[in-house]
Structures are given as C-alpha cells and as structure tokens.
Scaffold this motif. Structure first.
Motif, short mmCIF file in Angstrom:
data_model
loop_
_atom_site.label_atom_id
_atom_site.label_comp_id
_atom_site.label_asym_id
_atom_site.label_seq_id
_atom_site.Cartn_x
_atom_site.Cartn_y
_atom_site.Cartn_z
N ILE A 65 67.64 1.68 -51.19
CA ILE A 65 68.13 3.03 -51.48
C ILE A 65 69.62 3.13 -51.14
O ILE A 65 70.39 3.74 -51.86
CB ILE A 65 67.33 4.08 -50.63
N SER A 66 70.00 2.52 -50.05
CA SER A 66 71.42 2.53 -49.64
C SER A 66 71.63 1.33 -48.71
O SER A 66 70.70 0.54 -48.50
CB SER A 66 71.75 3.83 -48.90
N ASP A 67 72.83 1.21 -48.13
CA ASP A 67 73.07 0.06 -47.25
C ASP A 67 72.37 0.21 -45.88
O ASP A 67 72.46 -0.67 -45.04
CB ASP A 67 74.57 -0.22 -47.07
N SER A 68 71.68 1.35 -45.70
CA SER A 68 70.93 1.48 -44.45
C SER A 68 69.46 1.89 -44.66
O SER A 68 68.69 1.96 -43.72
CB SER A 68 71.61 2.51 -43.52
N ILE A 69 69.08 2.14 -45.90
CA ILE A 69 67.71 2.61 -46.15
C ILE A 69 67.00 1.78 -47.23
O ILE A 69 67.52 1.57 -48.32
CB ILE A 69 67.69 4.10 -46.56
N ILE A 70 65.79 1.30 -46.87
CA ILE A 70 64.93 0.67 -47.88
C ILE A 70 63.63 1.44 -47.93
O ILE A 70 63.21 2.06 -46.95
CB ILE A 70 64.64 -0.82 -47.57
N LYS A 71 63.00 1.41 -49.11
CA LYS A 71 61.75 2.12 -49.32
C LYS A 71 60.65 1.07 -49.40
O LYS A 71 60.73 0.15 -50.23
CB LYS A 71 61.88 2.88 -50.66
N VAL A 72 59.66 1.17 -48.54
CA VAL A 72 58.60 0.15 -48.51
C VAL A 72 57.25 0.82 -48.72
O VAL A 72 56.24 0.39 -48.17
CB VAL A 72 58.61 -0.64 -47.19
N ASP A 73 57.25 1.86 -49.54
CA ASP A 73 56.00 2.63 -49.66
C ASP A 73 55.00 2.00 -50.62
O ASP A 73 53.92 2.53 -50.78
CB ASP A 73 56.28 4.10 -49.98
N SER A 74 55.33 0.85 -51.22
CA SER A 74 54.34 0.21 -52.08
C SER A 74 53.37 -0.67 -51.29
O SER A 74 52.37 -1.14 -51.84
CB SER A 74 55.02 -0.62 -53.16
N PHE A 75 53.63 -0.92 -50.01
CA PHE A 75 52.67 -1.73 -49.24
C PHE A 75 52.58 -1.35 -47.78
O PHE A 75 51.71 -1.81 -47.06
CB PHE A 75 52.97 -3.24 -49.37
N LEU A 76 53.49 -0.47 -47.30
CA LEU A 76 53.53 -0.24 -45.86
C LEU A 76 53.30 1.20 -45.42
O LEU A 76 52.51 1.44 -44.51
CB LEU A 76 54.89 -0.72 -45.32
N ASN A 77 53.99 2.16 -46.04
CA ASN A 77 53.87 3.51 -45.47
C ASN A 77 53.54 4.64 -46.46
O ASN A 77 53.82 5.80 -46.19
CB ASN A 77 55.09 3.87 -44.61
N HIS A 78 52.89 4.27 -47.56
CA HIS A 78 52.35 5.31 -48.46
C HIS A 78 51.15 4.69 -49.18
O HIS A 78 50.02 5.10 -49.00
CB HIS A 78 53.44 5.79 -49.42
N LYS A 79 51.42 3.64 -49.98
CA LYS A 79 50.33 2.76 -50.39
C LYS A 79 50.32 1.65 -49.33
O LYS A 79 51.39 1.14 -48.96
CB LYS A 79 50.62 2.21 -51.78
N ILE A 80 49.14 1.31 -48.84
CA ILE A 80 49.04 0.33 -47.75
C ILE A 80 48.21 -0.86 -48.20
O ILE A 80 47.14 -0.68 -48.80
CB ILE A 80 48.37 0.98 -46.52
N ASP A 81 48.70 -2.04 -47.92
CA ASP A 81 47.92 -3.25 -48.18
C ASP A 81 47.22 -3.63 -46.86
O ASP A 81 47.84 -4.17 -45.96
CB ASP A 81 48.88 -4.36 -48.62
N PRO A 82 45.91 -3.35 -46.76
CA PRO A 82 45.23 -3.58 -45.47
C PRO A 82 45.17 -5.06 -45.09
O PRO A 82 45.13 -5.37 -43.90
CB PRO A 82 43.81 -3.04 -45.70
N LEU A 83 45.20 -5.95 -46.08
CA LEU A 83 45.15 -7.38 -45.76
C LEU A 83 46.48 -7.83 -45.14
O LEU A 83 46.50 -8.64 -44.21
CB LEU A 83 44.80 -8.20 -47.00
N LEU A 84 47.58 -7.28 -45.63
CA LEU A 84 48.88 -7.54 -44.97
C LEU A 84 48.88 -6.94 -43.56
O LEU A 84 49.35 -7.57 -42.62
CB LEU A 84 50.02 -6.94 -45.80
#
Lengths: 189, 189
Positions: A15-34
């Motif tokens: 998103i910027s030099d200080s923000i990444i979006k990880v909602d596809s596996f970590l904090n919105h959609k979650i991969d339980p095996l990960l």
C-alpha cells in the motif's frame, strides 16, 4: 520462517512504504493451515519456555493465538478494544494506533490473567509496539510475567521491536521486514 | 454436545433471563481444547457436506471458525464490523445488535467469498439471528450458497433459529437453551 516470507512476497499487497495488506491469508481471509505452521514455529522457538497463558488482542491476534494455544495446551485471553456492559472488574491500558492515528483503551476482565502467570503475547504485527506494550502493561499490572512475545510480521524499520528487546523482552518474529519497496518486500536475514 | 452443556452449567454466569456470560471459556478467555472438540463436533454433524469456505464475524466467531477450518482444511473469512481504510471493494450487510440496541454494518472484501462457494457459517451465539442473516446476505449477494450454519449456543427462546430453519437453512446448534432460570440453564433435549 521461509514459507511465511514466500506467502508475503506472493500475496501481500503493498500500500505504501510502511503498509502492506495481508488480508488474503492472515487478517481477514485466514489460511488455518498456515496458522498451524505458524503456531508450530512458535512452539519450536519457545521450546525452552513453559507458559501458562497466551495473551493477544482482538481481532487479528485471535486466530494465531488460539491455534498456538491449542498446540501448547494452554488458555488464550484476548484483550477487547471496547468494554462490554457486563465487564465490571477489569485491567486496562491505553494504546495508540498509528494506522488510524487515534488512542483507545484495551480491556481484560480481572481474574483472567493473574499473579504467577507466565505469559506468551502473540500478535500478527509489530510496528511501533504500542499494542504490545499495552498487553505487557495489563499482564504486569496484576503481577504476571511476560516470558515471550511471538510476532508474525515485524516491521523492522519501525522501532517497536528494538524498544521491546531493549527493555529485555524476548521477541520472536517469524518475518522481519527491513524495507517495503514499490514491488518488493525486503526481509532481514 | 454434553461437554459443552456441562461447561455452561458450571461456568456460565447468569446475567438475566435472556443473557449469560461465557467469557471464562468462549469469548474472552478461550479454552482451545474445548474449541477443538467443538470443531470436531461440527465436522461430524456436517460430515455429509463439502464446504469450500467458513464465514464468521469478528471477534468471538474467529476462534471456533479457525479451528473448524483447520479440521476441515478450508479457509476462513471473518466479516469486519468496521471498514478498514484499505478496503475498497466490498460486500456489506446491515446487522442489528439487540444486546447493544444499535445497528451496524458488516463488511467482507470483494473476492474473498465468490460465486460457487459452498459456505459454512460459524458463530458463537444465535439469538435473534440478525448477525447470521447479515452473513447469509453477504454470501448470497455474490452467488455463494450457504450450505450449513454451525452455532455453539442457540438461545432457543428467541426466534433466530426458527426463522433460519423456516427459510430452509440447515442449522446445527451444539447447545440449545430453552430457559435461563436464576440458578440454572435449561437445555432443549
């Protein structure tokens, strides 16, 4: 943790030099095996410790904390960002959110963390460390001891990690980001 | 689920004839081993179904949803009660909280639930069913099909369960409370 770094490289949205979006596996959609692999990695890194409870904060801390709690066989307490009307006796701490540029209180019911508890704090991100320090404050207010802090993604270019390590806390971060470039995330070796 | 009913009988705090507090093992302090047994019970009850995703709502739905997702080997999506600034394309639904007597929106990023998904909705409580209907709305807006609803505690004296079953949804509740007395919780047989 190589698998996690790979997922970040492949799926995180910059998103910027200080923000990444990880909602596809970590904090919105979650991969339980990960999450299970993350939990097992925390078990390995803290194999020398014997925790009595995990402390985290809603909402994104809950998934990794609960699976780690399952693997370690210990209860999980998550701090709430709003005080339920039924919560009468509680521990509280003030936290600053740099992302949202505002202060808020976190709450834990009295009796859920107690003197003598050996606490593992788990959270998804460590940036400036304000939320983590709020959790530490809550644990220490009642005489519990924070024996470890397990972080999934540490923003190494912000000062939370160095402040906490400087204070003597054992921080284990599964991926430490040194720099976010336009098309690439650089990790600390 | 007898073990759950026993925990409710032993640990739930009766607040009124319609409200119990279960934050010592379910929605503030969490017992991950109980959550695992709950997840396995959902697996058994829905053994005839083949879900592609679990949908829940923050924060108390996350723990049972993630462990169920781990056992079923499928991803979990949790609806958010506030829209993050980085969420640009989304599905939304209006939910009424009877406990807090207010309306709020829930949000799921577009693309995390898609046409063709066979959804299992998981939540800790079913009372009037407003949150569950919000989740159903989000799933159906994008053409996904809700094939099951797994609830830990259903308040059988409120109408959420009968509305959802009347609409043809398969609802599996692990404990159905018929009446909350001053010192006792009466379960449906």
């Amino acid at each position: 943790m190589e698998l996690l770094k790979q997922r970040l490289q492949d799926e995180a949205i910059i998103i910027s030099d200080s923000i990444i979006k990880v909602d596809s596996f970590l904090n919105h959609k979650i991969d339980p095996l990960l999450m299970e692999k993350i939990a097992l990695e925390f078990c390995t890194r803290f194999a020398d410790k014997s925790f009595t409870k995990i402390l985290t904060i809603e909402a994104s801390g809950i998934a990794p904390a609960v699976i780690t709690g399952l693997k370690m066989g210990i209860p999980v307490v998550f701090a709430k960002k709003a005080k339920p009307s039924t919560m009468t006796e509680f521990l509280t701490a003030r936290v600053h959110s740099f992302t949202k540029d505002k202060d808020y209180n976190i709450y834990v019911s009295e009796g859920f963390i107690v003197k003598g508890d050996r606490i593992l704090i788990i959270d998804d991100f460590l940036a400036h460390g304000s939320a983590t320090r709020g959790l530490i404050s809550i644990a220490e207010q009642c005489g519990a001891k924070v024996e470890g802090i397990g972080i999934i993604i540490e923003k190494g270019f912000q000062n939370g990690g160095s402040i906490l390590r400087g204070l003597g806390y054992r921080v284990e971060s599964l991926a430490i980001i040194d720099k976010i470039l336009q098309n690439e995330i650089r990790f600390r070796e």
